[in-house]
Design a protein around this motif. Sequence first.
Motif, PDB file in Angstrom:
ATOM      1  N   LEU A 131     -46.096  -3.712  47.872  1.00  0.00           N
ATOM      2  CA  LEU A 131     -46.194  -5.103  48.323  1.00  0.00           C
ATOM      3  C   LEU A 131     -44.874  -5.589  48.901  1.00  0.00           C
ATOM      4  N   GLY A 132     -43.868  -4.764  48.840  1.00  0.00           N
ATOM      5  CA  GLY A 132     -42.579  -5.098  49.445  1.00  0.00           C
ATOM      6  C   GLY A 132     -41.718  -6.048  48.640  1.00  0.00           C
ATOM      7  N   TYR A 133     -42.072  -6.286  47.377  1.00  0.00           N
ATOM      8  CA  TYR A 133     -41.306  -7.260  46.575  1.00  0.00           C
ATOM      9  C   TYR A 133     -39.816  -6.921  46.535  1.00  0.00           C
ATOM     10  N   ASN A 134     -39.475  -5.639  46.365  1.00  0.00           N
ATOM     11  CA  ASN A 134     -38.050  -5.307  46.229  1.00  0.00           C
ATOM     12  C   ASN A 134     -37.282  -5.571  47.525  1.00  0.00           C
ATOM     13  N   THR A 135     -37.911  -5.232  48.627  1.00  0.00           N
ATOM     14  CA  THR A 135     -37.283  -5.500  49.927  1.00  0.00           C
ATOM     15  C   THR A 135     -37.184  -7.014  50.155  1.00  0.00           C
ATOM     16  N   PHE A 136     -38.267  -7.731  49.938  1.00  0.00           N
ATOM     17  CA  PHE A 136     -38.266  -9.178  50.218  1.00  0.00           C
ATOM     18  C   PHE A 136     -37.354  -9.925  49.237  1.00  0.00           C
ATOM     19  N   ALA A 137     -37.322  -9.479  47.979  1.00  0.00           N
ATOM     20  CA  ALA A 137     -36.443 -10.138  46.998  1.00  0.00           C
ATOM     21  C   ALA A 137     -34.965  -9.876  47.356  1.00  0.00           C
ATOM     22  N   THR A 138     -34.672  -8.743  47.966  1.00  0.00           N
ATOM     23  CA  THR A 138     -33.302  -8.448  48.418  1.00  0.00           C
ATOM     24  C   THR A 138     -32.892  -9.470  49.488  1.00  0.00           C
ATOM     25  N   LEU A 139     -33.790  -9.682  50.446  1.00  0.00           N
ATOM     26  CA  LEU A 139     -33.502 -10.651  51.523  1.00  0.00           C
ATOM     27  C   LEU A 139     -33.380 -12.063  50.946  1.00  0.00           C
ATOM     28  N   TYR A 140     -34.305 -12.399  50.046  1.00  0.00           N
ATOM     29  CA  TYR A 140     -34.288 -13.727  49.413  1.00  0.00           C
ATOM     30  C   TYR A 140     -32.960 -13.954  48.694  1.00  0.00           C
TER      31      TYR A 140
END
Length: 254
Positions: free
Chosen positions: A69-78
Amino acid sequence: MYNETIRAEKKIVLCEDGTNTLYSKEFDEPYHSTKDGALHESLEKHVKPALVFTKNKRQLTILDICFGLGYNTFATLYYIKKQNLSTQVHILSPEFDEELVRSLHTFDYPPEFENIKYIIKAISQDLCYEDEQFKIEILLGDARKSIPKIKEKIDIIYQDAFSPAHNPLLWTREYFKDVRAICKEDALLTTYSTAAAIRLGLYENDFLIFVHRAQMMRYSTVASLKMLEDLEYIDMELKKVRNTEAKSMKDRDY
Ligand SMILES: C[S@@+](CC[C@H](N)C(=O)[O-])C[C@H]1O[C@@H](n2cnc3c(N)ncnc32)[C@H](O)[C@@H]1O
């Protein structure tokens, strides 16, 4: 095909932190710990420890295993945007479920991802995204095949595959050898797994093992190619003496 049909079968699950994840029928497992919560787990077990220990680097190359779901990538950007960091980040993320990635623009993410909705949409459409600060690439296909082809040298690995019991080939000694081969000499790996077999697989590939304790969740593992201060170091030689039965997982057994 059996696998394609089963792979498509997923249901949405609400986690205790109020964020949504999926349950995979193919792997008979949720994508995140529903108790720790998708966003909370991603931030506390992966993003924060990884970015805190690499805070002196102006550029980071991250291997996100696997995109899901891309949580780790999106949480990095966040996290980077929220902290106003100027770090340049390149994320490479293997994933063999193209249909899932292409559906992500319709997934109900937490409000924290509202400001990066356009990035989620771009990835869902193009399987990649790039601006002045961030570059994200989904490596479509089997991670065991795509990892040895990566030319970049990696600073951080988010080791967030389904569990060793359900997805063993992303946890073996040989798998970690391929990951080790593309690492910088001070690379750092974060994972929820605290199993002796997994820590041994990492240790047999030069990683030093540490306990990471975050608030309001079970402890996890940080592995690093260089010694880290401020984290509880685990003496794996002593562990081997005390637990002679423990062995790393091997490809030949699966
Ligand atoms: C636990 S989920 C990852 C969760 C993800 N980090 C997130 O934050 O949403 C595991 C993912 O690995 C993918 N996967 C499993 N085995 C794979 C393989 N050999 N190669 C590529 N992707 C794989 C699955 O399709 C699934 O999306």
